[in-house]
Design an enzyme around this catalytic site. Structure first.
Site, PDB file in Angstrom:
ATOM      1  N   LYS A  13       0.839  -1.218   0.000  1.00  0.00           N
ATOM      2  CA  LYS A  13       0.000   0.000   0.000  1.00  0.00           C
ATOM      3  C   LYS A  13       0.869   1.262   0.000  1.00  0.00           C
ATOM      4  O   LYS A  13       0.643   2.188  -0.759  1.00  0.00           O
ATOM      5  CB  LYS A  13      -0.931   0.031   1.223  1.00  0.00           C
ATOM      6  CG  LYS A  13      -1.880  -1.141   1.326  1.00  0.00           C
ATOM      7  CD  LYS A  13      -2.796  -1.025   2.530  1.00  0.00           C
ATOM      8  CE  LYS A  13      -2.104  -1.091   3.873  1.00  0.00           C
ATOM      9  NZ  LYS A  13      -1.464  -2.379   4.180  1.00  0.00           N
ATOM     10  N   ARG A  88      -9.930   0.785   7.858  1.00  0.00           N
ATOM     11  CA  ARG A  88      -9.466  -0.568   8.185  1.00  0.00           C
ATOM     12  C   ARG A  88     -10.498  -1.369   8.965  1.00  0.00           C
ATOM     13  O   ARG A  88     -10.220  -2.516   9.344  1.00  0.00           O
ATOM     14  CB  ARG A  88      -8.226  -0.446   9.054  1.00  0.00           C
ATOM     15  CG  ARG A  88      -6.944  -0.824   8.372  1.00  0.00           C
ATOM     16  CD  ARG A  88      -5.850  -0.389   9.310  1.00  0.00           C
ATOM     17  NE  ARG A  88      -4.684  -1.171   9.148  1.00  0.00           N
ATOM     18  CZ  ARG A  88      -3.549  -0.661   8.644  1.00  0.00           C
ATOM     19  NH1 ARG A  88      -3.481   0.567   8.247  1.00  0.00           N
ATOM     20  NH2 ARG A  88      -2.504  -1.426   8.569  1.00  0.00           N
ATOM     21  N   ARG A 127      12.385  -5.883   6.468  1.00  0.00           N
ATOM     22  CA  ARG A 127      12.367  -4.423   6.260  1.00  0.00           C
ATOM     23  C   ARG A 127      13.182  -3.711   7.349  1.00  0.00           C
ATOM     24  O   ARG A 127      13.101  -4.043   8.530  1.00  0.00           O
ATOM     25  CB  ARG A 127      10.928  -3.920   6.291  1.00  0.00           C
ATOM     26  CG  ARG A 127      10.851  -2.396   6.305  1.00  0.00           C
ATOM     27  CD  ARG A 127       9.498  -1.864   5.964  1.00  0.00           C
ATOM     28  NE  ARG A 127       8.430  -2.361   6.808  1.00  0.00           N
ATOM     29  CZ  ARG A 127       7.149  -2.077   6.585  1.00  0.00           C
ATOM     30  NH1 ARG A 127       6.793  -1.325   5.561  1.00  0.00           N
ATOM     31  NH2 ARG A 127       6.220  -2.557   7.391  1.00  0.00           N
ATOM     32  N   ARG A 160      10.988  -1.821  12.552  1.00  0.00           N
ATOM     33  CA  ARG A 160       9.750  -1.396  13.207  1.00  0.00           C
ATOM     34  C   ARG A 160       9.384  -2.430  14.266  1.00  0.00           C
ATOM     35  O   ARG A 160       9.477  -3.633  14.011  1.00  0.00           O
ATOM     36  CB  ARG A 160       8.615  -1.312  12.164  1.00  0.00           C
ATOM     37  CG  ARG A 160       8.435   0.060  11.572  1.00  0.00           C
ATOM     38  CD  ARG A 160       7.468   0.102  10.429  1.00  0.00           C
ATOM     39  NE  ARG A 160       6.169  -0.518  10.626  1.00  0.00           N
ATOM     40  CZ  ARG A 160       5.147  -0.424   9.766  1.00  0.00           C
ATOM     41  NH1 ARG A 160       5.293   0.287   8.648  1.00  0.00           N
ATOM     42  NH2 ARG A 160       4.001  -1.020   9.990  1.00  0.00           N
ATOM     43  N   ARG A 171      -0.893  -8.848  13.167  1.00  0.00           N
ATOM     44  CA  ARG A 171      -1.400  -7.886  12.172  1.00  0.00           C
ATOM     45  C   ARG A 171      -2.208  -8.604  11.096  1.00  0.00           C
ATOM     46  O   ARG A 171      -3.263  -8.133  10.673  1.00  0.00           O
ATOM     47  CB  ARG A 171      -0.234  -7.114  11.535  1.00  0.00           C
ATOM     48  CG  ARG A 171       0.354  -6.075  12.461  1.00  0.00           C
ATOM     49  CD  ARG A 171       1.773  -5.682  12.066  1.00  0.00           C
ATOM     50  NE  ARG A 171       1.875  -4.975  10.806  1.00  0.00           N
ATOM     51  CZ  ARG A 171       3.027  -4.789  10.165  1.00  0.00           C
ATOM     52  NH1 ARG A 171       4.161  -5.262  10.652  1.00  0.00           N
ATOM     53  NH2 ARG A 171       3.050  -4.129   9.031  1.00  0.00           N
TER      54      ARG A 171
END
Ligand code: AP5
Length: 213
Positions: A13, A88, A127, A160, A171
Protein backbone atom coordinates in the site's frame (compact mmCIF):
# COMPACT_ATOMS: atom_id res chain seq x y z
CA UNK A 1 -9.46 11.73 -7.49
CA UNK A 2 -10.20 10.32 -4.03
CA UNK A 3 -8.68 6.88 -3.67
CA UNK A 4 -8.29 4.23 -0.99
CA UNK A 5 -5.37 1.78 -1.10
CA UNK A 6 -6.48 -1.37 0.64
CA UNK A 7 -4.78 -4.68 1.42
CA UNK A 8 -3.00 -6.84 3.97
CA UNK A 9 0.04 -5.59 5.92
CA UNK A 10 2.98 -5.66 3.51
CA UNK A 11 0.82 -5.86 0.38
CA UNK A 12 2.54 -2.71 -0.90
CA UNK A 13 0.00 0.00 0.00
CA UNK A 14 2.73 2.46 1.01
CA UNK A 15 5.07 1.65 -1.88
CA UNK A 16 2.37 1.87 -4.52
CA UNK A 17 0.44 4.83 -3.11
CA UNK A 18 3.64 6.94 -3.09
CA UNK A 19 4.22 6.13 -6.78
CA UNK A 20 0.61 6.79 -7.82
CA UNK A 21 0.52 10.05 -5.81
CA UNK A 22 3.47 11.29 -7.85
CA UNK A 23 1.71 10.36 -11.09
CA UNK A 24 -1.53 12.09 -10.07
CA UNK A 25 0.00 14.99 -8.06
CA UNK A 26 -2.17 14.35 -5.02
CA UNK A 27 -1.06 13.73 -1.40
CA UNK A 28 -0.65 10.32 0.22
CA UNK A 29 -2.41 10.14 3.59
CA UNK A 30 -1.00 7.19 5.52
CA UNK A 31 -2.59 6.66 8.92
CA UNK A 32 0.36 4.41 9.89
CA UNK A 33 2.84 7.22 9.10
CA UNK A 34 0.70 9.80 10.92
CA UNK A 35 0.57 7.60 14.02
CA UNK A 36 4.34 6.88 13.93
CA UNK A 37 4.94 10.65 13.67
CA UNK A 38 2.65 11.22 16.68
CA UNK A 39 4.70 8.65 18.65
CA UNK A 40 7.96 10.39 17.62
CA UNK A 41 6.51 13.75 18.69
CA UNK A 42 5.43 12.30 22.05
CA UNK A 43 1.88 13.69 21.60
CA UNK A 44 -1.10 12.41 23.63
CA UNK A 45 -2.33 10.57 20.50
CA UNK A 46 1.09 8.95 20.05
CA UNK A 47 1.23 7.82 23.68
CA UNK A 48 -2.22 6.24 23.40
CA UNK A 49 -1.53 4.59 20.02
CA UNK A 50 1.94 3.16 20.80
CA UNK A 51 0.89 0.07 22.80
CA UNK A 52 -1.65 -1.00 20.18
CA UNK A 53 0.77 -0.51 17.30
CA UNK A 54 3.79 -2.19 18.90
CA UNK A 55 1.65 -5.27 19.60
CA UNK A 56 0.39 -5.35 15.99
CA UNK A 57 -3.20 -4.45 16.95
CA UNK A 58 -5.43 -1.82 15.37
CA UNK A 59 -5.70 1.53 17.13
CA UNK A 60 -9.28 2.33 18.32
CA UNK A 61 -11.50 3.83 15.61
CA UNK A 62 -12.18 7.13 17.42
CA UNK A 63 -8.46 8.01 17.49
CA UNK A 64 -8.11 7.48 13.76
CA UNK A 65 -11.33 9.20 12.71
CA UNK A 66 -10.37 12.55 14.28
CA UNK A 67 -7.00 12.38 12.53
CA UNK A 68 -8.54 11.74 9.10
CA UNK A 69 -11.40 14.25 9.44
CA UNK A 70 -8.85 17.00 10.12
CA UNK A 71 -6.42 15.90 7.39
CA UNK A 72 -8.85 15.65 4.46
CA UNK A 73 -9.97 19.23 5.15
CA UNK A 74 -6.47 20.61 4.46
CA UNK A 75 -6.04 22.72 1.29
CA UNK A 76 -3.70 20.18 -0.39
CA UNK A 77 -6.56 17.64 -0.42
CA UNK A 78 -8.87 19.77 -2.59
CA UNK A 79 -7.97 17.88 -5.83
CA UNK A 80 -8.05 14.50 -4.10
CA UNK A 81 -5.78 12.16 -2.16
CA UNK A 82 -4.85 8.54 -1.55
CA UNK A 83 -5.88 7.09 1.78
CA UNK A 84 -3.20 4.49 2.62
CA UNK A 85 -4.23 2.13 5.41
CA UNK A 86 -7.61 3.76 6.09
CA UNK A 87 -10.39 2.67 6.45
CA UNK A 88 -9.47 -0.57 8.18
CA UNK A 89 -12.75 -1.45 9.90
CA UNK A 90 -16.39 -1.28 8.85
CA UNK A 91 -17.15 1.55 11.34
CA UNK A 92 -14.22 3.52 9.83
CA UNK A 93 -15.58 2.93 6.29
CA UNK A 94 -19.07 4.02 7.31
CA UNK A 95 -17.72 7.10 9.12
CA UNK A 96 -15.70 8.04 6.01
CA UNK A 97 -18.83 7.70 3.83
CA UNK A 98 -20.61 10.08 6.24
CA UNK A 99 -17.75 12.63 6.29
CA UNK A 100 -17.59 12.68 2.50
CA UNK A 101 -21.33 12.77 1.82
CA UNK A 102 -21.60 15.86 4.06
CA UNK A 103 -19.28 17.55 1.54
CA UNK A 104 -21.12 16.08 -1.48
CA UNK A 105 -18.12 13.82 -2.17
CA UNK A 106 -17.40 10.09 -2.41
CA UNK A 107 -14.50 7.68 -2.88
CA UNK A 108 -13.83 7.19 -6.59
CA UNK A 109 -11.91 3.91 -6.41
CA UNK A 110 -10.61 1.44 -3.84
CA UNK A 111 -7.43 -0.27 -5.06
CA UNK A 112 -7.37 -3.70 -3.44
CA UNK A 113 -3.81 -5.14 -3.45
CA UNK A 114 -4.20 -8.92 -3.28
CA UNK A 115 -1.34 -11.10 -2.05
CA UNK A 116 -0.53 -14.46 -0.44
CA UNK A 117 -0.16 -13.73 3.32
CA UNK A 118 2.97 -15.93 3.58
CA UNK A 119 4.76 -13.69 1.08
CA UNK A 120 4.25 -10.61 3.23
CA UNK A 121 5.93 -12.22 6.25
CA UNK A 122 9.26 -12.41 4.38
CA UNK A 123 8.81 -8.88 3.05
CA UNK A 124 8.12 -7.43 6.46
CA UNK A 125 10.63 -9.25 8.70
CA UNK A 126 13.43 -8.07 6.38
CA UNK A 127 12.37 -4.42 6.26
CA UNK A 128 14.67 -1.84 7.89
CA UNK A 129 13.75 1.82 8.22
CA UNK A 130 15.95 4.88 8.68
CA UNK A 131 15.44 6.25 12.19
CA UNK A 132 15.85 9.83 10.90
CA UNK A 133 14.47 10.21 7.35
CA UNK A 134 12.22 7.13 7.13
CA UNK A 135 13.81 5.72 3.95
CA UNK A 136 13.15 1.98 3.68
CA UNK A 137 15.67 -0.82 3.04
CA UNK A 138 15.49 -4.60 3.04
CA UNK A 139 17.99 -7.18 4.29
CA UNK A 140 17.88 -9.06 0.99
CA UNK A 141 15.92 -7.01 -1.58
CA UNK A 142 17.42 -3.57 -0.94
CA UNK A 143 20.57 -3.71 1.18
CA UNK A 144 22.09 -0.42 2.36
CA UNK A 145 25.65 0.26 1.14
CA UNK A 146 26.97 0.14 4.74
CA UNK A 147 25.42 -2.36 7.15
CA UNK A 148 22.74 -0.77 9.37
CA UNK A 149 23.29 2.77 8.00
CA UNK A 150 20.97 4.85 5.81
CA UNK A 151 22.40 5.52 2.34
CA UNK A 152 20.65 8.89 2.19
CA UNK A 153 21.34 10.54 5.54
CA UNK A 154 23.78 8.28 7.43
CA UNK A 155 21.46 7.69 10.41
CA UNK A 156 21.06 4.18 11.94
CA UNK A 157 18.49 1.81 10.46
CA UNK A 158 15.94 0.23 12.78
CA UNK A 159 13.34 -2.53 12.58
CA UNK A 160 9.75 -1.40 13.21
CA UNK A 161 8.59 -2.97 16.52
CA UNK A 162 5.61 -4.47 14.67
CA UNK A 163 7.84 -6.06 11.98
CA UNK A 164 8.84 -8.98 14.27
CA UNK A 165 7.29 -12.24 13.07
CA UNK A 166 5.02 -12.60 16.13
CA UNK A 167 3.56 -9.09 15.63
CA UNK A 168 3.23 -9.64 11.87
CA UNK A 169 1.04 -12.69 12.60
CA UNK A 170 -1.12 -10.54 14.93
CA UNK A 171 -1.40 -7.89 12.17
CA UNK A 172 -2.40 -10.52 9.60
CA UNK A 173 -5.01 -11.86 11.98
CA UNK A 174 -6.43 -8.35 12.65
CA UNK A 175 -6.52 -7.85 8.89
CA UNK A 176 -8.45 -11.07 8.37
CA UNK A 177 -10.93 -10.42 11.19
CA UNK A 178 -11.48 -6.66 11.04
CA UNK A 179 -10.21 -5.26 7.73
CA UNK A 180 -10.88 -7.81 4.97
CA UNK A 181 -14.71 -7.44 5.36
CA UNK A 182 -14.35 -3.76 4.35
CA UNK A 183 -13.74 -4.97 0.76
CA UNK A 184 -17.38 -6.14 0.57
CA UNK A 185 -18.54 -2.68 1.64
CA UNK A 186 -16.79 -1.12 -1.36
CA UNK A 187 -17.68 -3.98 -3.72
CA UNK A 188 -21.34 -3.18 -2.96
CA UNK A 189 -20.66 0.47 -3.89
CA UNK A 190 -19.11 -0.66 -7.21
CA UNK A 191 -15.75 1.04 -6.61
CA UNK A 192 -13.50 -1.94 -5.77
CA UNK A 193 -10.59 -2.54 -8.20
CA UNK A 194 -8.60 -5.73 -7.54
CA UNK A 195 -4.90 -5.77 -8.44
CA UNK A 196 -2.46 -8.71 -8.03
CA UNK A 197 0.23 -7.39 -5.67
CA UNK A 198 2.92 -10.05 -6.30
CA UNK A 199 5.76 -9.42 -8.72
CA UNK A 200 7.78 -6.45 -9.84
CA UNK A 201 6.92 -3.08 -8.22
CA UNK A 202 6.82 -1.14 -11.54
CA UNK A 203 4.52 -3.69 -13.15
CA UNK A 204 2.10 -3.48 -10.23
CA UNK A 205 2.09 0.34 -10.54
CA UNK A 206 1.29 -0.07 -14.24
CA UNK A 207 -1.65 -2.40 -13.45
CA UNK A 208 -3.00 0.09 -10.90
CA UNK A 209 -2.81 2.99 -13.36
CA UNK A 210 -4.71 0.91 -15.92
CA UNK A 211 -7.49 0.26 -13.38
CA UNK A 212 -7.71 3.98 -12.64
CA UNK A 213 -8.22 5.03 -16.27
P1 AP5 B 1 0.71 0.72 8.63
O1 AP5 B 1 1.95 1.47 8.70
O2 AP5 B 1 -0.37 1.12 7.70
O3 AP5 B 1 1.12 -0.80 8.44
P2 AP5 B 1 0.53 -1.95 7.53
O4 AP5 B 1 -0.82 -1.82 6.96
O5 AP5 B 1 0.73 -3.15 8.37
O6 AP5 B 1 1.33 -1.74 6.28
P3 AP5 B 1 2.85 -1.77 6.00
O7 AP5 B 1 3.36 -0.38 5.95
O8 AP5 B 1 3.62 -2.71 6.83
O9 AP5 B 1 2.71 -2.42 4.56
P4 AP5 B 1 2.19 -1.81 3.20
O10 AP5 B 1 1.01 -2.57 2.70
O11 AP5 B 1 2.08 -0.32 3.24
O12 AP5 B 1 3.41 -2.26 2.30
P5 AP5 B 1 4.76 -1.48 2.00
O13 AP5 B 1 4.60 -0.73 0.74
O14 AP5 B 1 5.18 -0.72 3.21
O15 AP5 B 1 0.04 0.62 10.07
C1 AP5 B 1 0.80 0.29 11.20
C2 AP5 B 1 -0.11 0.21 12.42
O16 AP5 B 1 -0.76 1.48 12.64
C3 AP5 B 1 -1.26 -0.80 12.34
O17 AP5 B 1 -0.86 -2.11 12.66
C4 AP5 B 1 -2.21 -0.20 13.38
O18 AP5 B 1 -1.77 -0.48 14.68
C5 AP5 B 1 -2.07 1.29 13.14
N1 AP5 B 1 -3.03 1.80 12.14
C6 AP5 B 1 -2.74 2.38 10.95
N2 AP5 B 1 -3.86 2.71 10.31
C7 AP5 B 1 -4.90 2.35 11.11
C8 AP5 B 1 -6.31 2.42 10.98
N3 AP5 B 1 -6.90 2.94 9.91
N4 AP5 B 1 -7.07 1.93 12.01
C9 AP5 B 1 -6.50 1.41 13.12
N5 AP5 B 1 -5.17 1.29 13.30
C10 AP5 B 1 -4.37 1.76 12.30
O19 AP5 B 1 5.71 -2.71 1.72
C11 AP5 B 1 6.15 -3.56 2.76
C12 AP5 B 1 7.56 -4.09 2.41
O20 AP5 B 1 7.47 -4.85 1.21
C13 AP5 B 1 8.57 -2.97 2.13
O21 AP5 B 1 9.82 -3.40 2.60
C14 AP5 B 1 8.56 -2.85 0.61
O22 AP5 B 1 9.77 -2.36 0.10
C15 AP5 B 1 8.31 -4.30 0.20
N6 AP5 B 1 7.60 -4.41 -1.08
C16 AP5 B 1 6.51 -3.70 -1.50
N7 AP5 B 1 6.10 -4.11 -2.71
C17 AP5 B 1 6.94 -5.11 -3.06
C18 AP5 B 1 7.03 -5.97 -4.21
N8 AP5 B 1 6.18 -5.88 -5.24
N9 AP5 B 1 8.01 -6.89 -4.23
C19 AP5 B 1 8.90 -7.01 -3.20
N10 AP5 B 1 8.88 -6.23 -2.08
C20 AP5 B 1 7.89 -5.31 -2.02
Amino acid sequence: MRLVFFGAPGSGKGTQSKRICQELSIPQLSTGDMLRQAIKDGSALGKEAKGYMDGGNLVPDQLILGLIAERIDQPDCKQGYILDGFPRTLPQAEALDGMLSEKGQAIDKVVYLEIDPELVVARLVGRRVCSACGEEFHVTNRKPKADGICDLCGAPLIQRPDDQEEQIRVRLNSYKQQTAPVADHYQAQGVLAQVAAEGEIGEITHSILKKLQ
